[in-house]
Write a protein that holds these residues in place. Structure first.
Motif, short mmCIF file in Angstrom:
data_model
loop_
_atom_site.label_atom_id
_atom_site.label_comp_id
_atom_site.label_asym_id
_atom_site.label_seq_id
_atom_site.Cartn_x
_atom_site.Cartn_y
_atom_site.Cartn_z
N ALA A 192 11.57 48.33 17.43
CA ALA A 192 11.84 49.67 16.89
C ALA A 192 10.66 50.16 16.06
CB ALA A 192 13.12 49.64 16.04
N LEU A 193 10.05 49.24 15.30
CA LEU A 193 8.89 49.60 14.46
C LEU A 193 7.70 49.97 15.35
CD1 LEU A 193 7.77 49.82 11.58
CD2 LEU A 193 7.13 47.40 11.73
N ILE A 194 7.49 49.19 16.41
CA ILE A 194 6.40 49.48 17.33
C ILE A 194 6.60 50.85 17.98
CG2 ILE A 194 5.41 48.86 19.59
CD1 ILE A 194 5.72 45.92 18.75
N ASN A 195 7.82 51.13 18.43
CA ASN A 195 8.11 52.42 19.06
C ASN A 195 7.92 53.59 18.10
OD1 ASN A 195 8.73 51.34 21.59
ND2 ASN A 195 10.87 50.96 21.05
N GLN A 196 8.25 53.35 16.83
CA GLN A 196 8.12 54.42 15.84
C GLN A 196 6.64 54.75 15.59
OE1 GLN A 196 9.31 54.03 11.53
NE2 GLN A 196 10.99 55.31 12.25
N TYR A 197 5.77 53.75 15.69
CA TYR A 197 4.34 53.96 15.45
C TYR A 197 3.57 54.27 16.75
CZ TYR A 197 4.22 52.50 10.53
OH TYR A 197 4.37 52.42 9.16
N ALA A 198 4.26 54.21 17.89
CA ALA A 198 3.58 54.41 19.17
C ALA A 198 3.10 55.85 19.32
CB ALA A 198 4.53 54.05 20.32
N GLU A 199 1.91 56.01 19.89
CA GLU A 199 1.36 57.34 20.14
C GLU A 199 0.32 57.24 21.25
OE1 GLU A 199 -2.26 57.48 16.87
OE2 GLU A 199 -0.37 58.49 16.39
N LYS A 200 -0.06 58.35 21.80
CA LYS A 200 -1.09 58.38 22.83
C LYS A 200 -2.43 58.04 22.20
CE LYS A 200 -3.06 61.42 26.38
NZ LYS A 200 -2.85 60.49 27.50
N PHE A 201 -3.21 57.20 22.87
CA PHE A 201 -4.49 56.77 22.33
C PHE A 201 -5.45 57.94 22.24
CE2 PHE A 201 -8.81 55.00 23.17
CZ PHE A 201 -8.97 54.36 21.95
N ASP A 202 -5.95 58.20 21.04
CA ASP A 202 -6.92 59.27 20.81
C ASP A 202 -7.96 58.75 19.83
OD1 ASP A 202 -8.37 61.54 20.40
OD2 ASP A 202 -6.79 62.67 19.39
N VAL A 203 -9.07 58.23 20.38
CA VAL A 203 -10.08 57.59 19.54
C VAL A 203 -10.78 58.58 18.61
CG1 VAL A 203 -12.04 57.84 21.12
CG2 VAL A 203 -11.89 55.81 19.64
N SER A 204 -10.72 59.88 18.93
CA SER A 204 -11.40 60.88 18.09
C SER A 204 -10.76 60.99 16.70
CB SER A 204 -11.37 62.25 18.78
OG SER A 204 -10.05 62.73 18.90
N LYS A 205 -9.54 60.46 16.54
CA LYS A 205 -8.87 60.50 15.24
C LYS A 205 -9.45 59.48 14.27
CE LYS A 205 -4.40 60.45 15.34
NZ LYS A 205 -3.01 60.09 15.73
#
Length: 256
Positions: A192-205
């Motif tokens: 659940a913690l992993i899913n909550q922090y999951a996002e599309k990879f954007d190295v520019s951030k």
């Protein structure tokens, strides 16, 4: 950009003349070594161990020691060792890029076709994207054989050098238990913690913040000032229970 290798990229009977360009650049500060007494630069010299005199760069050769003598290895010898690999990146097979563990990655190069509208180049990009595969190849760069994967990034082919299997150390000597019991409740909370922090990879951030902060300190010192240093605030937990720590992590993420 200046090319660092020129040859061809081959798969099957198809050959694409290409040039390689470094795809990465350093973001670290260029710091000079100085003598602390007068801040003079320290320069490194190539010195003959017998005469103690500096050797001109054009007089330096490479040698391999056998018994008590050296055999001089010349540029032609490196090329003769594998003439095809010195001029050709030959794709030997196609693999799932997800099967290449990140610890194998070294550095990447852009492969530019000799002619802008190269149909074979465009075909390979589209085929790799469609199949979700990467080419596995070997070639020689700077007198060293390299294993690499060829993969598309947007409309460009990228050659990423990877390590050979024997370069990866075994995990046998690591003290890591393989029989630790994790309860289903703890595992579900971890997922659940992993899913909550999951996002599309954007190295520019992500930026090299350490170098920026170090540069601020250097500029402040140049003006005789002391830069404001961020204080490290340790994160606190209310106990040692893993489930409770996971619960607090979920709650803090929601609060943020």
């Amino acid at each position: 950009m200046r090319s660092i290798w020129k040859g061809s990229l081959g798969f099957g009977l198809v050959s694409i003349p290409v040039k390689l360009y470094s795809a990465v650049q350093t973001s670290s500060l260029d710091l000079d070594m100085l003598d602390s007494r007068d801040h003079s630069r320290i320069r490194y010299q190539r010195v003959n161990e017998h005469t103690h005199k500096e050797v001109p760069y054009d007089k330096i050769v490479k040698g391999y020691k056998i018994n008590d003598d050296y055999v001089i290895v010349e540029d032609q010898d490196f090329e003769d060792a594998a003439p095809e690999k010195s001029k050709v990146i030959e794709i030997e097979s196609f693999v799932d890029i997800d099967d290449v563990t990140p610890m194998f990655y070294e550095t990447s190069y852009y492969a530019e076709p000799e002619t802008k509208n190269n149909k074979a180049y465009a075909l390979l990009i589209q085929a790799l994207k469609k199949s979700k595969k990467a080419g596995l190849a070997r070639f020689v760069l700077r007198s060293t054989e390299s294993l690499c994967i060829v993969h598309p990034v947007d409309n460009v082919l990228v050659v990423t050098r990877i390590r050979f299997g024997q370069q990866i150390r075994s995990t046998e000597d690591l003290k890591v238990a393989d029989d630790v019991t994790v309860s289903k409740k703890e595992l579900d909370m971890g997922l659940a913690l992993i899913n909550q922090y999951a996002e599309k990879f954007d190295v520019s951030k992500f930026k090299d913040e350490y170098t920026d902060e170090l540069l601020k300190i250097i500029h402040a010192k140049a003006k005789g000032k002391r830069a404001t240093v961020k204080k490290l605030t340790p994160k606190k937990t209310t106990g040692d229970d893993l489930y409770d720590q996971l619960m607090q992590s979920l709650s803090s993420k929601k609060g943020a």
